[in-house]
Design a protein around this motif. Structure first.
Motif, PDB file in Angstrom:
ATOM      1  N   GLU A   6     -39.496  13.653  14.330  1.00 47.45           N
ATOM      2  CA  GLU A   6     -38.301  13.946  13.880  1.00 47.45           C
ATOM      3  C   GLU A   6     -38.263  13.695  12.387  1.00 47.45           C
ATOM      4  O   GLU A   6     -38.269  12.459  12.217  1.00 47.45           O
ATOM      5  CB  GLU A   6     -37.311  13.588  14.823  1.00 47.45           C
ATOM      6  CG  GLU A   6     -35.792  13.887  14.392  1.00 47.45           C
ATOM      7  CD  GLU A   6     -34.523  13.097  15.140  1.00 47.45           C
ATOM      8  OE1 GLU A   6     -33.640  13.348  14.539  1.00 47.45           O
ATOM      9  OE2 GLU A   6     -35.019  12.607  16.127  1.00 47.45           O
ATOM     10  N   VAL A   7     -38.172  14.415  11.647  1.00 47.32           N
ATOM     11  CA  VAL A   7     -37.827  14.493  10.146  1.00 47.32           C
ATOM     12  C   VAL A   7     -36.584  14.571   9.801  1.00 47.32           C
ATOM     13  O   VAL A   7     -35.987  15.694  10.227  1.00 47.32           O
ATOM     14  CB  VAL A   7     -38.890  15.498   9.323  1.00 47.32           C
ATOM     15  CG1 VAL A   7     -38.631  15.121   7.709  1.00 47.32           C
ATOM     16  CG2 VAL A   7     -40.229  14.921   9.680  1.00 47.32           C
ATOM     17  N   ASN A   8     -35.838  13.643   9.435  1.00 43.56           N
ATOM     18  CA  ASN A   8     -34.199  13.641   9.505  1.00 43.56           C
ATOM     19  C   ASN A   8     -33.658  13.278   7.996  1.00 43.56           C
ATOM     20  O   ASN A   8     -33.776  11.922   7.824  1.00 43.56           O
ATOM     21  CB  ASN A   8     -33.521  12.756  10.483  1.00 43.56           C
ATOM     22  CG  ASN A   8     -32.227  12.990  10.965  1.00 43.56           C
ATOM     23  OD1 ASN A   8     -31.529  13.529  10.080  1.00 43.56           O
ATOM     24  ND2 ASN A   8     -31.711  12.655  12.139  1.00 43.56           N
ATOM     25  N   ILE A  49     -45.732  13.051   3.498  1.00 45.54           N
ATOM     26  CA  ILE A  49     -44.667  12.122   4.169  1.00 45.54           C
ATOM     27  C   ILE A  49     -44.964  11.641   5.567  1.00 45.54           C
ATOM     28  O   ILE A  49     -44.987  10.547   5.952  1.00 45.54           O
ATOM     29  CB  ILE A  49     -43.126  12.889   3.999  1.00 45.54           C
ATOM     30  CG1 ILE A  49     -42.860  12.734   2.686  1.00 45.54           C
ATOM     31  CG2 ILE A  49     -42.278  11.756   4.888  1.00 45.54           C
ATOM     32  CD1 ILE A  49     -41.698  13.553   2.406  1.00 45.54           C
ATOM     33  N   ILE A  50     -45.422  12.709   6.135  1.00 44.71           N
ATOM     34  CA  ILE A  50     -45.815  12.512   7.704  1.00 44.71           C
ATOM     35  C   ILE A  50     -46.951  11.482   7.976  1.00 44.71           C
ATOM     36  O   ILE A  50     -47.020  10.660   8.777  1.00 44.71           O
ATOM     37  CB  ILE A  50     -45.832  13.684   8.422  1.00 44.71           C
ATOM     38  CG1 ILE A  50     -44.733  14.716   8.777  1.00 44.71           C
ATOM     39  CG2 ILE A  50     -46.564  13.698   9.961  1.00 44.71           C
ATOM     40  CD1 ILE A  50     -44.841  15.986   9.085  1.00 44.71           C
ATOM     41  N   THR A  51     -48.078  11.883   6.961  1.00 45.04           N
ATOM     42  CA  THR A  51     -49.272  10.955   7.196  1.00 45.04           C
ATOM     43  C   THR A  51     -49.268   9.620   6.208  1.00 45.04           C
ATOM     44  O   THR A  51     -50.325   9.014   6.218  1.00 45.04           O
ATOM     45  CB  THR A  51     -50.283  11.788   6.525  1.00 45.04           C
ATOM     46  OG1 THR A  51     -50.168  12.192   5.149  1.00 45.04           O
ATOM     47  CG2 THR A  51     -50.720  12.937   7.364  1.00 45.04           C
ATOM     48  N   GLY A  52     -47.845   9.487   5.542  1.00 44.14           N
ATOM     49  CA  GLY A  52     -47.676   8.328   4.965  1.00 44.14           C
ATOM     50  C   GLY A  52     -48.390   7.930   3.492  1.00 44.14           C
ATOM     51  O   GLY A  52     -48.134   7.131   2.540  1.00 44.14           O
ATOM     52  N   LEU A  62     -39.336   9.986  12.536  1.00 44.44           N
ATOM     53  CA  LEU A  62     -39.396   9.218  13.845  1.00 44.44           C
ATOM     54  C   LEU A  62     -40.508   9.741  14.655  1.00 44.44           C
ATOM     55  O   LEU A  62     -40.629  11.052  14.449  1.00 44.44           O
ATOM     56  CB  LEU A  62     -38.091   9.176  14.543  1.00 44.44           C
ATOM     57  CG  LEU A  62     -36.864   8.613  13.739  1.00 44.44           C
ATOM     58  CD1 LEU A  62     -35.657   8.746  14.648  1.00 44.44           C
ATOM     59  CD2 LEU A  62     -37.221   7.145  13.524  1.00 44.44           C
ATOM     60  N   TRP A  63     -41.248   8.904  15.422  1.00 43.54           N
ATOM     61  CA  TRP A  63     -42.523   9.418  16.012  1.00 43.54           C
ATOM     62  C   TRP A  63     -42.645   9.243  17.606  1.00 43.54           C
ATOM     63  O   TRP A  63     -42.372   7.886  17.885  1.00 43.54           O
ATOM     64  CB  TRP A  63     -43.486   8.785  15.218  1.00 43.54           C
ATOM     65  CG  TRP A  63     -44.976   8.937  16.052  1.00 43.54           C
ATOM     66  CD1 TRP A  63     -45.619   7.989  16.411  1.00 43.54           C
ATOM     67  CD2 TRP A  63     -45.870  10.378  16.077  1.00 43.54           C
ATOM     68  NE1 TRP A  63     -46.734   8.564  17.066  1.00 43.54           N
ATOM     69  CE2 TRP A  63     -46.983   9.801  16.827  1.00 43.54           C
ATOM     70  CE3 TRP A  63     -45.740  11.763  15.716  1.00 43.54           C
ATOM     71  CZ2 TRP A  63     -48.005  10.818  16.997  1.00 43.54           C
ATOM     72  CZ3 TRP A  63     -46.570  12.575  15.890  1.00 43.54           C
ATOM     73  CH2 TRP A  63     -47.913  12.032  16.936  1.00 43.54           C
ATOM     74  N   LEU A  70     -42.145   5.816  11.348  1.00 39.29           N
ATOM     75  CA  LEU A  70     -43.572   6.108  10.586  1.00 39.29           C
ATOM     76  C   LEU A  70     -43.455   5.605   9.009  1.00 39.29           C
ATOM     77  O   LEU A  70     -44.800   5.093   8.468  1.00 39.29           O
ATOM     78  CB  LEU A  70     -43.969   7.552  10.623  1.00 39.29           C
ATOM     79  CG  LEU A  70     -44.280   8.396  11.773  1.00 39.29           C
ATOM     80  CD1 LEU A  70     -44.768   9.713  11.524  1.00 39.29           C
ATOM     81  CD2 LEU A  70     -45.516   7.595  12.384  1.00 39.29           C
ATOM     82  N   LEU A  71     -42.241   5.376   8.637  1.00 42.69           N
ATOM     83  CA  LEU A  71     -42.276   5.026   7.102  1.00 42.69           C
ATOM     84  C   LEU A  71     -42.627   3.718   6.922  1.00 42.69           C
ATOM     85  O   LEU A  71     -43.191   3.289   5.831  1.00 42.69           O
ATOM     86  CB  LEU A  71     -40.596   5.172   6.692  1.00 42.69           C
ATOM     87  CG  LEU A  71     -39.987   6.592   6.929  1.00 42.69           C
ATOM     88  CD1 LEU A  71     -38.706   6.566   6.545  1.00 42.69           C
ATOM     89  CD2 LEU A  71     -41.003   7.648   6.230  1.00 42.69           C
TER      90      LEU A  71
END
Length: 246
Positions: A6-8, A49-52, A62-63, A70-71
């Motif tokens: 979830e990218v919010n 962003i998802i992979t850092g 959120l993962w 993930l942040l």
């Protein structure tokens, strides 16, 4: 289907340019999703962003089952969490055979303790053979990877990611530079992979996206412009204006 990612409300600014603007996307498990949009829409930054690789200025990513953030995680920790990424240009070990490439990817997944205590299901050779069959390279196992065609190298890299058993696979423009037959095989490979995990494909080739036959997210100026089937989004006047009409 449960929500895996979830990218919010995520935003990212580079030197005053807002590359991602209040972006919100949910990816299920299992799911196949295509992400399209014009150049500069934020597709690559979204994967970064998802992979850092890129930290957002605001928002949440959120993962997993417990909604872990993930942040705060490093790129290596995110990979260990089960997020694999395939870049547009294939990166395989060209001097090694297909089997050796797949074997190295398996070792990465297992880690030293699992090797030491022998907690792997089945033998490594069986697993390599199974992955090679899945990606269409069963008859190429002893071949030096540098001799493979562009499409075959792409399949090998997807196989190396599958060897690590990711829950989410991010694939960047897999159809680029492929023959029609290779594109067809790649479509089938990604659709099979998405039966048991989440697969997100960033792509420009509309015919390839149509073959994927999945939900499509259209990005524009760093946020979601439209979402739905390919037929639904390609009828959207805003999508036509900013992307398809070019």
């Amino acid at each position: 289907m449960t929500t895996l990612l979830e990218v919010n409300g995520v935003s990212v600014t580079f030197d005053g340019f807002r590359a991602i603007n209040n972006l919100s996307i949910q990816i299920g498990e299992p799911e196949l999703r295509a992400v399209i949009g014009p150049n500069g829409a934020g597709k690559t930054t979204f994967m970064d962003i998802i992979t850092g690789k890129t930290k957002p200025d605001e928002g949440r990513v959120l993962w997993g089952d417990k909604g872990a953030s993930l942040l705060g995680m490093s790129e290596s920790r995110i990979a260990q969490e089960g997020i694999g990424r395939k870049f547009q240009k294939p990166t395989v070990f060209e001097a090694q055979t297909v089997a050796e490439n797949l074997g190295m990817a398996l070792k990465q997944r297992r880690g030293p303790l699992r090797v030491l205590f022998g907690r792997d299901r089945g033998s490594e050779a069986e697993r390599i053979a199974a992955i090679a069959a899945e990606i269409g390279l069963a008859d190429q196992l002893t071949r030096i990877s540098g001799e493979l065609s562009h499409g075959q190298k792409q399949w090998l890299e997807i196989g190396m990611l599958l060897a690590q058993d990711p829950r989410l696979l991010l694939v960047d423009e897999p159809a680029a530079g492929m023959t029609p037959a290779e594109r067809e095989h790649t479509t089938d490979l990604l659709k099979r992979a998405a039966e048991t995990r989440a697969v997100v494909v960033v792509e420009h080739d509309m015919e390839f996206v149509r073959r994927l036959d999945c939900k499509v997210t259209v990005l524009h100026e760093g946020s979601v412009l439209a979402e739905g089937s390919l037929d639904h989004v390609t009828r959207d006047q805003q999508v036509i204006d900013v992307y398809l009409g070019r």
